[in-house]
Scaffold this motif. Structure first.
Motif, PDB file in Angstrom:
ATOM      1  N   TYR A   1      -6.919   6.010  -3.720  1.00  0.00           N
ATOM      2  CA  TYR A   1      -6.649   4.652  -3.238  1.00  0.00           C
ATOM      3  C   TYR A   1      -6.607   4.622  -1.714  1.00  0.00           C
ATOM      4  O   TYR A   1      -7.202   3.739  -1.079  1.00  0.00           O
ATOM      5  N   VAL A   2      -5.922   5.596  -1.136  1.00  0.00           N
ATOM      6  CA  VAL A   2      -5.815   5.648   0.328  1.00  0.00           C
ATOM      7  C   VAL A   2      -7.192   5.797   0.968  1.00  0.00           C
ATOM      8  O   VAL A   2      -7.529   5.099   1.936  1.00  0.00           O
TER       9      VAL A   2
ATOM     10  N   TYR B   1      -9.347   2.362   0.043  1.00  0.00           N
ATOM     11  CA  TYR B   1      -8.912   0.987   0.300  1.00  0.00           C
ATOM     12  C   TYR B   1      -7.968   0.826   1.488  1.00  0.00           C
ATOM     13  O   TYR B   1      -7.630  -0.297   1.849  1.00  0.00           O
ATOM     14  N   ARG B   2      -7.527   1.916   2.077  1.00  0.00           N
ATOM     15  CA  ARG B   2      -6.604   1.796   3.202  1.00  0.00           C
ATOM     16  C   ARG B   2      -7.323   2.117   4.522  1.00  0.00           C
ATOM     17  O   ARG B   2      -8.315   2.856   4.545  1.00  0.00           O
ATOM     18  N   PRO B   3      -6.838   1.561   5.627  1.00  0.00           N
ATOM     19  CA  PRO B   3      -7.481   1.808   6.931  1.00  0.00           C
ATOM     20  C   PRO B   3      -7.609   3.291   7.264  1.00  0.00           C
ATOM     21  O   PRO B   3      -8.605   3.707   7.856  1.00  0.00           O
ATOM     22  N   PHE B   4      -6.597   4.090   6.884  1.00  0.00           N
ATOM     23  CA  PHE B   4      -6.665   5.515   7.203  1.00  0.00           C
ATOM     24  C   PHE B   4      -7.898   6.157   6.582  1.00  0.00           C
ATOM     25  O   PHE B   4      -8.581   6.978   7.215  1.00  0.00           O
TER      26      PHE B   4
ATOM     27  N   ARG C   1     -10.774   4.775   5.806  1.00  0.00           N
ATOM     28  CA  ARG C   1     -11.970   4.360   6.542  1.00  0.00           C
ATOM     29  C   ARG C   1     -12.086   5.112   7.863  1.00  0.00           C
ATOM     30  O   ARG C   1     -13.179   5.467   8.302  1.00  0.00           O
TER      31      ARG C   1
END
Length: 332
Positions: free
Chosen positions: A195-196, A199-202, A204
């Motif tokens: 998920y991180v 879907y999370r900025p980190f 990307r």
């Protein structure tokens, strides 16, 4: 949104979108490979396709999968971490020693995690901020930790003298009497970090930094900090795998984790995580772990000597790396 933030978002999204289709195709191929392995060994061994054996495979592969989460994230960021095997052995020492001295599982876990954070932090600082090649840094850490373990233990196991039931359970008992707890822990951690990373900025940022660190820097990404955090995550994941291994063994064993880093790297590369950074997924890594775990288990049931199992694993690694190189050249 500031221009740099907008560019950064587009950069991270571009990296993810560019390889999404290729990644899905590779993951489908890995899933089909797992089904093929299961079908083959089910016909060649009557004991392979049983609930007990399949769940045992999941339990055996869980430690590689947990450490593989951290190593895969480091690889995606464009760096390397091969210190996880020695760290797995090292964290068991403060874990067992503190538990024996205090009678507290939580204090023992805290001591082990602290060591993992320190090692991950040192690897990250020297690689990201000082600029030393991460392969050299983590290779040096591998030897430092292994030598430290030998010196401290005198090459003798340090036993769990207080026999805490809670400590025994996390590495040996089964959820609902079926699935080993290490496999449950591995699945939970895998889902969290999938998920991180998706879907999370980190996540990307990690893909953008690994894809092209200079472009990511110009886009406003904190490249050094991102890489530092990746190494810390790897240290923590290796620590968790070390705690579970110590629970299984009931002691801190100086030989624990020898060759473990190569199992992890093999699974990560087989799962499609690029050695050049910026490409790959944790799902692919997990599928790579399962392929190697099922293959090792099945070949063992066929009484194939360990030497040949190592040869076959090596061939698979070379093929996976060759495929990664071809994929990288096409992307370029």
């Amino acid at each position: 949104m500031p221009p740099s933030s907008s560019l950064a978002a587009r950069s991270g999204g571009h990296v993810t979108d560019t390889f999404a289709m290729l990644g899905r195709r590779q993951e489908i191929a890995l899933v089909l490979s797992i089904f093929a392995l299961i079908a083959f060994f089910s016909f060649t061994s009557e004991y392979f396709f049983t609930v007990r054996n399949l769940t045992n495979v999941l339990g055996q592969g869980s430690l590689v999968m947990i450490a593989g989460i951290g190593v895969a994230i480091v690889f995606i960021s464009g760096e390397v971490d091969i210190s996880v095997g020695s760290l797995q052995a090292a964290v068991a020492i403060p874990l067992i020693e503190v538990m024996n001295a205090t009678g507290s599982l939580w204090l023992g876990l805290a001591a082990a995690l602290l060591l993992g954070l320190i090692v991950g932090g040192i690897n990250g600082y020297l690689s990201a901020y000082v600029g030393i090649n991460s392969l050299i840094v983590t290779l040096g850490m591998l030897f430092i930790l292994r030598g430290g373990v030998y010196l401290y233990t005198g090459k003798t196991a340090i036993p769990d003298d207080i026999y805490l039931e809670s400590f025994f359970i996390i590495g040996n008992e089964r959820f609902l009497g079926v699935v080993p707890w290490p496999a449950i822990i591995a699945l939970v951690l895998l889902l969290i970090f999938m998920y991180v990373m998706s879907y999370r900025p980190f996540g990307r940022k990690v893909y953008a930094v690994g894809g092209n660190a200079e472009v990511a820097r110009l886009a406003g990404f904190p490249v050094k900090r991102v890489k530092f955090i990746c190494f810390v995550i790897s240290g923590v994941m290796a620590t968790i795998s070390g705690i579970l291994l110590a629970s299984r063994l009931g002691s801190a064993v100086h030989l624990a984790g020898i060759g473990f880093e190569f199992q992890v790297v093999a699974a990560v590369v087989l799962g499609g995580v690029s050695l050049s950074g910026g490409i790959g997924s944790l799902l692919g890594m997990a599928l790579g772990v399962l392929i190697l775990a099922f293959m090792s288990n099945g070949l063992g049931m066929l009484d194939l000597p360990t030497e040949w199992q190592l040869v076959i694993t090596g061939i698979i690694i070379i093929i996976a790396v060759a495929f990664d190189e071809m994929k990288r050249r096409r992307a370029g």
